[in-house]
Scaffold this motif. Sequence first.
Motif, PDB file in Angstrom:
ATOM      1  N   MET A   1     -15.165 -35.335 -19.047  1.00 23.69           N
ATOM      2  CA  MET A   1     -15.972 -34.890 -17.903  1.00 23.69           C
ATOM      3  C   MET A   1     -17.136 -34.058 -18.421  1.00 23.69           C
ATOM      4  O   MET A   1     -16.949 -33.077 -19.115  1.00 23.69           O
ATOM      5  CB  MET A   1     -15.096 -34.047 -16.961  1.00 23.69           C
ATOM      6  N   ASN A   2     -18.350 -34.501 -18.140  1.00 24.13           N
ATOM      7  CA  ASN A   2     -19.503 -33.790 -18.658  1.00 24.13           C
ATOM      8  C   ASN A   2     -20.119 -32.902 -17.598  1.00 24.13           C
ATOM      9  O   ASN A   2     -19.765 -32.945 -16.425  1.00 24.13           O
ATOM     10  CB  ASN A   2     -20.542 -34.782 -19.214  1.00 24.13           C
ATOM     11  N   SER A   3     -21.080 -32.102 -18.044  1.00 27.62           N
ATOM     12  CA  SER A   3     -21.689 -31.133 -17.137  1.00 27.62           C
ATOM     13  C   SER A   3     -22.469 -31.816 -16.021  1.00 27.62           C
ATOM     14  O   SER A   3     -22.558 -31.291 -14.909  1.00 27.62           O
ATOM     15  CB  SER A   3     -22.605 -30.198 -17.929  1.00 27.62           C
ATOM     16  N   THR A   4     -23.029 -33.012 -16.303  1.00 28.39           N
ATOM     17  CA  THR A   4     -23.780 -33.731 -15.263  1.00 28.39           C
ATOM     18  C   THR A   4     -22.869 -34.112 -14.110  1.00 28.39           C
ATOM     19  O   THR A   4     -23.232 -33.966 -12.928  1.00 28.39           O
ATOM     20  CB  THR A   4     -24.432 -34.989 -15.863  1.00 28.39           C
ATOM     21  N   THR A   5     -21.679 -34.605 -14.438  1.00 26.12           N
ATOM     22  CA  THR A   5     -20.710 -34.967 -13.394  1.00 26.12           C
ATOM     23  C   THR A   5     -20.281 -33.735 -12.615  1.00 26.12           C
ATOM     24  O   THR A   5     -20.157 -33.771 -11.391  1.00 26.12           O
ATOM     25  CB  THR A   5     -19.483 -35.646 -14.027  1.00 26.12           C
ATOM     26  N   ASN A   6     -20.049 -32.631 -13.326  1.00 27.66           N
ATOM     27  CA  ASN A   6     -19.666 -31.390 -12.649  1.00 27.66           C
ATOM     28  C   ASN A   6     -20.750 -30.944 -11.673  1.00 27.66           C
ATOM     29  O   ASN A   6     -20.466 -30.523 -10.551  1.00 27.66           O
ATOM     30  CB  ASN A   6     -19.412 -30.285 -13.675  1.00 27.66           C
ATOM     31  N   GLN A   7     -21.986 -31.040 -12.108  1.00 27.87           N
ATOM     32  CA  GLN A   7     -23.109 -30.667 -11.245  1.00 27.87           C
ATOM     33  C   GLN A   7     -23.162 -31.573 -10.018  1.00 27.87           C
ATOM     34  O   GLN A   7     -23.437 -31.117  -8.905  1.00 27.87           O
ATOM     35  CB  GLN A   7     -24.429 -30.775 -12.027  1.00 27.87           C
ATOM     36  N   ARG A   8     -22.896 -32.870 -10.226  1.00 20.19           N
ATOM     37  CA  ARG A   8     -22.934 -33.821  -9.108  1.00 20.19           C
ATOM     38  C   ARG A   8     -21.856 -33.489  -8.078  1.00 20.19           C
ATOM     39  O   ARG A   8     -22.114 -33.486  -6.863  1.00 20.19           O
ATOM     40  CB  ARG A   8     -22.734 -35.252  -9.627  1.00 20.19           C
ATOM     41  N   LEU A   9     -20.653 -33.214  -8.559  1.00 21.49           N
ATOM     42  CA  LEU A   9     -19.567 -32.878  -7.635  1.00 21.49           C
ATOM     43  C   LEU A   9     -19.855 -31.573  -6.899  1.00 21.49           C
ATOM     44  O   LEU A   9     -19.604 -31.460  -5.693  1.00 21.49           O
ATOM     45  CB  LEU A   9     -18.247 -32.767  -8.410  1.00 21.49           C
ATOM     46  N   ALA A  10     -20.385 -30.598  -7.624  1.00 21.01           N
ATOM     47  CA  ALA A  10     -20.735 -29.329  -6.980  1.00 21.01           C
ATOM     48  C   ALA A  10     -21.798 -29.554  -5.910  1.00 21.01           C
ATOM     49  O   ALA A  10     -21.748 -28.945  -4.829  1.00 21.01           O
ATOM     50  CB  ALA A  10     -21.220 -28.322  -8.020  1.00 21.01           C
ATOM     51  N   GLN A  11     -22.742 -30.446  -6.187  1.00 18.16           N
ATOM     52  CA  GLN A  11     -23.792 -30.733  -5.204  1.00 18.16           C
ATOM     53  C   GLN A  11     -23.222 -31.424  -3.967  1.00 18.16           C
ATOM     54  O   GLN A  11     -23.637 -31.140  -2.837  1.00 18.16           O
ATOM     55  CB  GLN A  11     -24.873 -31.604  -5.841  1.00 18.16           C
ATOM     56  N   LEU A  12     -22.262 -32.330  -4.172  1.00 15.23           N
ATOM     57  CA  LEU A  12     -21.627 -32.997  -3.038  1.00 15.23           C
ATOM     58  C   LEU A  12     -20.926 -31.981  -2.124  1.00 15.23           C
ATOM     59  O   LEU A  12     -21.019 -32.062  -0.892  1.00 15.23           O
ATOM     60  CB  LEU A  12     -20.614 -34.039  -3.533  1.00 15.23           C
ATOM     61  N   ILE A  13     -20.235 -31.026  -2.745  1.00 15.84           N
ATOM     62  CA  ILE A  13     -19.557 -29.990  -1.959  1.00 15.84           C
ATOM     63  C   ILE A  13     -20.581 -29.099  -1.272  1.00 15.84           C
ATOM     64  O   ILE A  13     -20.427 -28.723  -0.106  1.00 15.84           O
ATOM     65  CB  ILE A  13     -18.619 -29.169  -2.869  1.00 15.84           C
ATOM     66  N   TRP A  14     -21.650 -28.775  -1.991  1.00 16.62           N
ATOM     67  CA  TRP A  14     -22.723 -27.963  -1.419  1.00 16.62           C
ATOM     68  C   TRP A  14     -23.324 -28.654  -0.201  1.00 16.62           C
ATOM     69  O   TRP A  14     -23.644 -28.019   0.808  1.00 16.62           O
ATOM     70  CB  TRP A  14     -23.780 -27.718  -2.491  1.00 16.62           C
ATOM     71  N   ASN A  15     -23.441 -29.980  -0.283  1.00 16.40           N
ATOM     72  CA  ASN A  15     -24.005 -30.744   0.833  1.00 16.40           C
ATOM     73  C   ASN A  15     -23.108 -30.695   2.069  1.00 16.40           C
ATOM     74  O   ASN A  15     -23.591 -30.746   3.202  1.00 16.40           O
ATOM     75  CB  ASN A  15     -24.233 -32.198   0.419  1.00 16.40           C
ATOM     76  N   ILE A  16     -21.792 -30.618   1.842  1.00 11.81           N
ATOM     77  CA  ILE A  16     -20.866 -30.525   2.976  1.00 11.81           C
ATOM     78  C   ILE A  16     -21.178 -29.282   3.796  1.00 11.81           C
ATOM     79  O   ILE A  16     -21.145 -29.305   5.031  1.00 11.81           O
ATOM     80  CB  ILE A  16     -19.402 -30.496   2.481  1.00 11.81           C
ATOM     81  N   ALA A  17     -21.482 -28.199   3.112  1.00 10.80           N
ATOM     82  CA  ALA A  17     -21.799 -26.960   3.821  1.00 10.80           C
ATOM     83  C   ALA A  17     -22.996 -27.166   4.740  1.00 10.80           C
ATOM     84  O   ALA A  17     -22.977 -26.774   5.909  1.00 10.80           O
ATOM     85  CB  ALA A  17     -22.084 -25.851   2.806  1.00 10.80           C
ATOM     86  N   ASP A  18     -24.029 -27.797   4.215  1.00 11.44           N
ATOM     87  CA  ASP A  18     -25.218 -28.041   5.044  1.00 11.44           C
ATOM     88  C   ASP A  18     -24.930 -29.012   6.179  1.00 11.44           C
ATOM     89  O   ASP A  18     -25.433 -28.863   7.294  1.00 11.44           O
ATOM     90  CB  ASP A  18     -26.351 -28.583   4.166  1.00 11.44           C
ATOM     91  N   ASP A  19     -24.115 -30.036   5.909  1.00  6.67           N
ATOM     92  CA  ASP A  19     -23.834 -31.063   6.919  1.00  6.67           C
ATOM     93  C   ASP A  19     -22.963 -30.550   8.060  1.00  6.67           C
ATOM     94  O   ASP A  19     -23.184 -30.890   9.227  1.00  6.67           O
ATOM     95  CB  ASP A  19     -23.144 -32.267   6.266  1.00  6.67           C
ATOM     96  N   VAL A  20     -21.961 -29.731   7.740  1.00  6.66           N
ATOM     97  CA  VAL A  20     -20.945 -29.353   8.732  1.00  6.66           C
ATOM     98  C   VAL A  20     -21.151 -27.947   9.291  1.00  6.66           C
ATOM     99  O   VAL A  20     -20.868 -27.687  10.461  1.00  6.66           O
ATOM    100  CB  VAL A  20     -19.526 -29.474   8.114  1.00  6.66           C
ATOM    101  N   LEU A  21     -21.648 -27.035   8.466  1.00 11.52           N
ATOM    102  CA  LEU A  21     -21.646 -25.620   8.855  1.00 11.52           C
ATOM    103  C   LEU A  21     -23.009 -25.076   9.262  1.00 11.52           C
ATOM    104  O   LEU A  21     -23.122 -23.911   9.648  1.00 11.52           O
ATOM    105  CB  LEU A  21     -21.103 -24.769   7.687  1.00 11.52           C
ATOM    106  N   ARG A  22     -24.034 -25.891   9.181  1.00 12.45           N
ATOM    107  CA  ARG A  22     -25.394 -25.392   9.379  1.00 12.45           C
ATOM    108  C   ARG A  22     -25.552 -24.616  10.683  1.00 12.45           C
ATOM    109  O   ARG A  22     -26.167 -23.556  10.739  1.00 12.45           O
ATOM    110  CB  ARG A  22     -26.392 -26.543   9.343  1.00 12.45           C
ATOM    111  N   ASP A  23     -25.034 -25.132  11.793  1.00 13.00           N
ATOM    112  CA  ASP A  23     -25.225 -24.484  13.093  1.00 13.00           C
ATOM    113  C   ASP A  23     -24.103 -23.511  13.448  1.00 13.00           C
ATOM    114  O   ASP A  23     -24.136 -22.876  14.502  1.00 13.00           O
ATOM    115  CB  ASP A  23     -25.343 -25.540  14.192  1.00 13.00           C
TER     116      ASP A  23
END
Length: 649
Positions: A1-23
């Motif tokens: 598992m490389n750092s690029t994959t880790n960054q991608r997964l972290a970004q996917l989780i970060w996106n959940i926050a924007d998608d679900v919790l924004r309002d």
Amino acid sequence: MNSTTNQRLAQLIWNIADDVLRDLYVRGKYRDVILPMTVLRRLDSVLATTKQEVLNTKKRLDDAQIVNQDAALRQAAGQDFYNTSAFLLKDLRAANTQMQLRQNFEAYLDGFSPNVQEILENFEFRNQLPRLTKADALGTLIEKFLDPTLDLSPTSLDNHGMGSVFEELVRRFNEENNEEAGEHWTPRDVVKLMTRLMFEPIADTIPDGTYLLYDGAMGTGGMLTVAEDTLADLTVGKKISTHLYGQEINAETFAIAKADLILKGDGRAADNIKGGPEYSTLSNDAFANMEFDFMLSNPPYGKSWKTDQERMGGAKKINDPRFMVDHRGDSEFSLVTRSSDGQMLFLANLIAKMKHKTVTGSRIAEIHNGSSLFTGDAGQGESNIRRYVIENDLLEAIVALPLNLFYNTGIATYIWVLSNRKEDRRKGKVQLIDATNWSTPLRKNLGNKNCELSSVDTEAIMKTFHSFEGADDAVSKIFDNADFGYYKVSVERPLRLVGAEVGRVYKPAEIKALKESSERADDAPAIIKKLHKPGTQPKPLSGLFEAQVGGKTRVVEYERDSDLSDTEQIPLTEPAGEHPSGIEAFIHREVLPYAGDAWIDEAKTKIGCEVSFTRHFFKPTPMRTLDEIRADIRALEEETDDLLSEIVG
């Protein structure tokens, strides 16, 4: 598992926050939901394969009425955690209503092992469920975390990779809330320097074995995990194992630290950290009977510890052996600092946990702000801690770091490096390193942080540290321990009152009345308060003067004039010369020529200790030459002549 994959997964989780919790939440509060949900998703994935075995074991234990089930359930799960509910996260999608989903989700949470419950409680995650349910967002949140593109299972992501993803999320949230980041998160560049200073001097000689690492103000636990990795990197080929211990008062950051260790597959270490509001390191030491091989901390600066002080019985009643020690014949040598700032007590806490019977002893690296170098008068807690550290020859070095390295402050910071197994060349000495100019600018500021320690900067600091007496004198200076100590001496002058009788011994009540009715004058008689027995030897520097009393030469003591009382700070290394001590030599040279009737109140003499980077590394700005000054004056004259011509026309 490389750092690029880790960054991608972290970004996917970060996106959940924007998608679900924004309002539903302000951005600074996304972490209240996203961090615990990330933990749950990983734990759920890890436990999926042994779920049925855990349920079967739970039933057998219940049927047998066995109360202590934790060890057996951990074994059944094959992990240091488990879940005894009937659900996996994917099963929760079958709920028909939001209320049923919430009930099932709460049952799912209740099924986790006590160590995971501690994480959830300190995250206060259950408090988020009413808001998520009311907004019909709980189901969406679960669905997003179950998305196949967000694969947090062990087959896709090993423990180290999962820990990296979680730490990346924590980093992003800390940077998003940069006004808080520095409170609980020390920049990794600083931590890496600290760990190298702590480990490198003994990395080549450290014996195979198991070593205990401790952080008394652990925040999110980054220092411990970086320290563990650094020790492993520096001892490749050796059989070195480590156990992590830590304590943290902030509930959320403790939850993050514990979760991070569990996610990395280090559940036993997670059991060795204590935290939450009831676990203040100063007033509730969770490891009172333990000693550690390596210790590091970044305690809070300038933070009141008055509440802890009150819990411990008040400043004058504290008897904690960490802060009341035996030093040089004083069995109650107090390290208790002022209630306005407790940072130095965290250093005392680490010192109390040093090992003294092992080959390597203990090594410490701790960050402090500048006040730790000089605050506190002689005899006060801060000064006493410095004195205790230096007189016990524990201090190897202090490294002055560049400004603006931290997220929420731009103040000067320093790394203290301690050891009770100094190299022979360092014994009795302290190295001061001025690393304030070794930094690399960031492309974008992160709060107050506008620079970092690059690998080149860190190597420069480490080279200076290892070079010791061979280092560049412009950035490194070596001192004897005694160079930081001083005597605080009380210098007194006699009370002289107009109208006083020469040679008369006054009683206390008479002195009081005379003070109220007479004026002070330099040429007035000195007030005698005590007459010594015949044969007493005079010692003017100690306040025993010869005077004529009743026509005879006697030894007397004078009443002190409080308005003329003063103190002198005299280095411990002051040369005695022809005098019995350095103190007397100083007084004869600096005081008596200007106040011949002065004496020392020896009972008030105290030893203090301070470190002055400013004095030792001060670089005066060169004065301009006369030619440069003349040129500036001529230029100004020409400019004013031109202006005058324009005005007059």
